[in-house]
Design a protein around this motif. Structure first.
Motif, PDB file in Angstrom:
ATOM      1  N   ARG A 115       0.585  -1.182   0.151  1.00 61.26           N
ATOM      2  CA  ARG A 115      -0.055   0.119  -0.150  1.00 61.26           C
ATOM      3  C   ARG A 115       1.112   1.385   0.442  1.00 61.26           C
ATOM      4  N   PHE A 116       0.220   2.388  -0.250  1.00 61.54           N
ATOM      5  CA  PHE A 116       1.130   3.461  -0.511  1.00 61.54           C
ATOM      6  C   PHE A 116      -0.274   4.544   0.471  1.00 61.54           C
ATOM      7  N   ILE A 117       1.005   5.130   1.351  1.00 62.41           N
ATOM      8  CA  ILE A 117       0.830   5.824   2.421  1.00 62.41           C
ATOM      9  C   ILE A 117       1.158   6.950   2.049  1.00 62.41           C
ATOM     10  N   ARG A 118       0.074   8.215   1.624  1.00 60.30           N
ATOM     11  CA  ARG A 118       0.672   9.881   1.559  1.00 60.30           C
ATOM     12  C   ARG A 118       1.107  10.790   2.796  1.00 60.30           C
ATOM     13  N   ARG A 119       1.680  11.578   2.603  1.00 62.37           N
ATOM     14  CA  ARG A 119       2.540  12.609   3.421  1.00 62.37           C
ATOM     15  C   ARG A 119       1.740  13.092   4.408  1.00 62.37           C
ATOM     16  N   ASN A 120       2.356  13.811   5.583  1.00 63.41           N
ATOM     17  CA  ASN A 120       1.231  15.225   5.976  1.00 63.41           C
ATOM     18  C   ASN A 120      -0.027  14.661   6.722  1.00 63.41           C
ATOM     19  N   GLN A 121      -0.017  13.802   7.722  1.00 64.68           N
ATOM     20  CA  GLN A 121      -1.780  12.951   7.966  1.00 64.68           C
ATOM     21  C   GLN A 121      -0.501  12.623   9.122  1.00 64.68           C
ATOM     22  N   LEU A 122      -2.282  12.100   9.476  1.00 61.99           N
ATOM     23  CA  LEU A 122      -2.337  11.728  11.001  1.00 61.99           C
ATOM     24  C   LEU A 122      -2.933  10.503  10.929  1.00 61.99           C
ATOM     25  N   LEU A 123      -2.112   9.517  11.827  1.00 63.32           N
ATOM     26  CA  LEU A 123      -3.153   8.418  11.562  1.00 63.32           C
ATOM     27  C   LEU A 123      -2.558   7.152  12.480  1.00 63.32           C
ATOM     28  N   LYS A 124      -3.534   6.362  13.728  1.00 63.04           N
ATOM     29  CA  LYS A 124      -3.321   5.430  14.610  1.00 63.04           C
ATOM     30  C   LYS A 124      -3.087   4.366  13.701  1.00 63.04           C
ATOM     31  N   PHE A 125      -2.761   3.372  14.278  1.00 61.60           N
ATOM     32  CA  PHE A 125      -2.224   1.942  13.721  1.00 61.60           C
ATOM     33  C   PHE A 125      -2.297   0.986  14.867  1.00 61.60           C
ATOM     34  N   SER A 126      -2.487  -0.114  14.667  1.00 58.08           N
ATOM     35  CA  SER A 126      -2.492  -1.319  15.309  1.00 58.08           C
ATOM     36  C   SER A 126      -1.678  -2.337  14.215  1.00 58.08           C
ATOM     37  N   LYS A 127      -0.617  -2.729  14.925  1.00 57.71           N
ATOM     38  CA  LYS A 127      -0.080  -4.159  14.463  1.00 57.71           C
ATOM     39  C   LYS A 127       0.132  -5.606  15.154  1.00 57.71           C
ATOM     40  N   HIS A 128      -0.312  -6.416  14.417  1.00 60.91           N
ATOM     41  CA  HIS A 128      -0.607  -8.155  14.787  1.00 60.91           C
ATOM     42  C   HIS A 128      -0.116  -8.905  14.218  1.00 60.91           C
ATOM     43  N   PRO A 129       0.789  -9.845  15.568  1.00 59.66           N
ATOM     44  CA  PRO A 129       1.528 -10.926  14.490  1.00 59.66           C
ATOM     45  C   PRO A 129       0.760 -11.759  13.954  1.00 59.66           C
ATOM     46  N   PRO A 130       1.048 -13.266  13.013  1.00 63.06           N
ATOM     47  CA  PRO A 130       0.129 -13.535  12.955  1.00 63.06           C
ATOM     48  C   PRO A 130      -0.245 -15.241  14.584  1.00 63.06           C
ATOM     49  N   VAL A 131      -0.950 -15.801  13.973  1.00 64.95           N
ATOM     50  CA  VAL A 131      -0.966 -16.711  15.753  1.00 64.95           C
ATOM     51  C   VAL A 131       0.123 -17.556  15.609  1.00 64.95           C
ATOM     52  N   ASP A 132       1.465 -17.735  16.396  1.00 70.90           N
ATOM     53  CA  ASP A 132       2.669 -18.576  16.957  1.00 70.90           C
ATOM     54  C   ASP A 132       3.956 -17.629  15.334  1.00 70.90           C
ATOM     55  N   GLY A 133       3.639 -16.566  15.170  1.00 70.46           N
ATOM     56  CA  GLY A 133       4.381 -15.625  14.568  1.00 70.46           C
ATOM     57  C   GLY A 133       4.702 -14.585  14.568  1.00 70.46           C
ATOM     58  N   GLU A 134       5.361 -13.348  13.618  1.00 73.52           N
ATOM     59  CA  GLU A 134       6.014 -12.658  14.148  1.00 73.52           C
ATOM     60  C   GLU A 134       6.068 -11.607  13.064  1.00 73.52           C
ATOM     61  N   TYR A 135       5.148 -10.705  13.471  1.00 77.76           N
ATOM     62  CA  TYR A 135       5.066  -9.674  13.227  1.00 77.76           C
ATOM     63  C   TYR A 135       6.663  -8.611  12.193  1.00 77.76           C
ATOM     64  N   GLN A 136       5.904  -8.767  10.282  1.00 80.39           N
ATOM     65  CA  GLN A 136       6.614  -8.002   9.102  1.00 80.39           C
ATOM     66  C   GLN A 136       6.731  -7.318   8.766  1.00 80.39           C
ATOM     67  N   SER A 137       7.474  -6.454   8.469  1.00 86.06           N
ATOM     68  CA  SER A 137       6.976  -5.298   7.298  1.00 86.06           C
ATOM     69  C   SER A 137       8.050  -4.297   7.422  1.00 86.06           C
ATOM     70  N   LEU A 138       8.006  -4.327   5.822  1.00 88.03           N
ATOM     71  CA  LEU A 138       8.552  -3.460   4.913  1.00 88.03           C
ATOM     72  C   LEU A 138       8.402  -2.136   4.097  1.00 88.03           C
ATOM     73  N   SER A 139       8.696  -0.860   5.263  1.00 86.21           N
ATOM     74  CA  SER A 139       8.825   0.131   4.004  1.00 86.21           C
ATOM     75  C   SER A 139       9.805   1.231   4.112  1.00 86.21           C
ATOM     76  N   ILE A 140       9.300   1.495   2.641  1.00 86.10           N
ATOM     77  CA  ILE A 140      10.180   2.510   1.869  1.00 86.10           C
ATOM     78  C   ILE A 140       9.786   3.929   1.951  1.00 86.10           C
ATOM     79  N   LEU A 141      10.425   4.963   2.759  1.00 86.73           N
ATOM     80  CA  LEU A 141      10.025   6.307   2.481  1.00 86.73           C
ATOM     81  C   LEU A 141      11.043   6.785   1.507  1.00 86.73           C
ATOM     82  N   PHE A 142      10.137   7.960   0.601  1.00 88.16           N
ATOM     83  CA  PHE A 142       9.999   8.397   0.031  1.00 88.16           C
ATOM     84  C   PHE A 142      10.292  10.413   0.169  1.00 88.16           C
ATOM     85  N   THR A 143      11.761  10.903   0.937  1.00 84.42           N
ATOM     86  CA  THR A 143      11.405  12.526   1.359  1.00 84.42           C
ATOM     87  C   THR A 143      11.158  12.806   0.479  1.00 84.42           C
TER      88      THR A 143
END
Length: 280
Positions: free
Chosen positions: A59-87
């Motif tokens: 997904r693409f997230i636009r700059r200059n905004q306020l967000l609430k987040f919740s991150k949930h790992p899978p059952v018996d697993g790890e939460y993993q993500s990759l983020s590429i920031l474009f300044t």
């Protein structure tokens, strides 16, 4: 993975892992972000809508905004993500190199789900491979991968061109609508002012014209009123809602609530329970 919380950052490319631990919070997003959900689930909320991202999604997230987040790992697993920031610096460099300009079209969408394709998947896989080595310590390699990401975004969703290369600060927007949507975010007044396209002085002046009170007074009363509704009408408990309503800690929330309504939030629940029992 031994560490319970790992966060490896290579300039504007970030890999995050939370070992079997859900996380919730809020953040200001200053730069555009291309996000890849490796495992687990991420849910973003902009005050009006929720956006869920599951394993293997982009997904693409636009700059200059306020967000609430919740991150949930899978059952018996790890939460993993990759983020590429474009300044803005990266995008201005790309704009000059490739002669790509925004057409200044209005755009109201802030979060975009991207259709997964082989090119995006290969791009993410290459970054995950590189994180195992020191190659992303090289600034030139980072620039190459960022430019590659921009090209893929433009190919995947051409409409993003007018968002990526819009280098203007937020324009002056309707203050009442914005504040009613975002009052529950715990940010400084300077941030609210910037996001509504105003200096702090102008923000305060316009705010009192619209609401008749100072921003700090209005924010506290608005949050407390919502808290009263959630506790009294919906049966919520203080510890579950105070962060969502923009309060920094539970003790401050409880003090402010009791001062406003003459009763602690825990006692309000007790009164409600007693009335229910007496009616039975």
């Amino acid at each position: 993975m031994k560490a319970e919380n790992e966060n490896k950052k290579r300039a504007s490319i970030t890999y995050s892992c939370y070992y079997k631990q859900s996380r919730e919070g809020e953040q200001f997003v200053p730069d555009h972000v291309l996000s890849y959900q490796i495992t687990g689930t991420s849910i973003l909320s902009d005050g009006n809508s929720q956006y869920e991202s599951g394993e293997g999604t982009f997904r693409f997230i636009r700059r200059n905004q306020l967000l609430k987040f919740s991150k949930h790992p899978p059952v018996d697993g790890e939460y993993q993500s990759l983020s590429i920031l474009f300044t803005q610096e990266t995008l201005k460099s790309f704009s000059l190199a490739y002669e790509v300009l925004s057409e200044q079209k209005p755009h109201d969408q802030f979060i975009f789900s991207l259709q997964t394709n082989s090119l995006l998947q290969s791009y993410a896989n290459s970054l995950l491979t590189y994180r195992q080595s020191t190659i992303l310590e090289n600034a030139q390699m980072v620039d190459i991968k960022l430019h590659e990401g921009i090209l893929l975004l433009l190919q995947t969703n051409p409409a993003l061109k007018d968002i990526l290369f819009d280098f203007n600060d937020p324009h002056k927007i309707d203050l009442e609508s914005f504040m009613n949507k975002n009052y529950h975010f715990n940010v400084h007044l300077e941030r609210f002012a910037y996001l509504t396209g105003r200096s702090l002085a102008t923000f305060k002046r316009d705010f009192e014209k619209v609401f008749g009170v100072s921003p700090r007074h209005w924010l506290q009363q608005k949050r407390l009123k919502e808290a009263y509704y959630l506790i009294h009408e919906k049966g919520k408990i203080a510890s579950d809602i105070y962060l969502d309503l923009g309060f920094e800690d539970l003790s401050h929330f409880s003090f402010a609530f009791k001062k406003a309504y003459g009763v602690a939030p825990t006692k309000l629940i007790s009164f409600q329970d007693k009335s229910l029992h007496s009616s039975n």
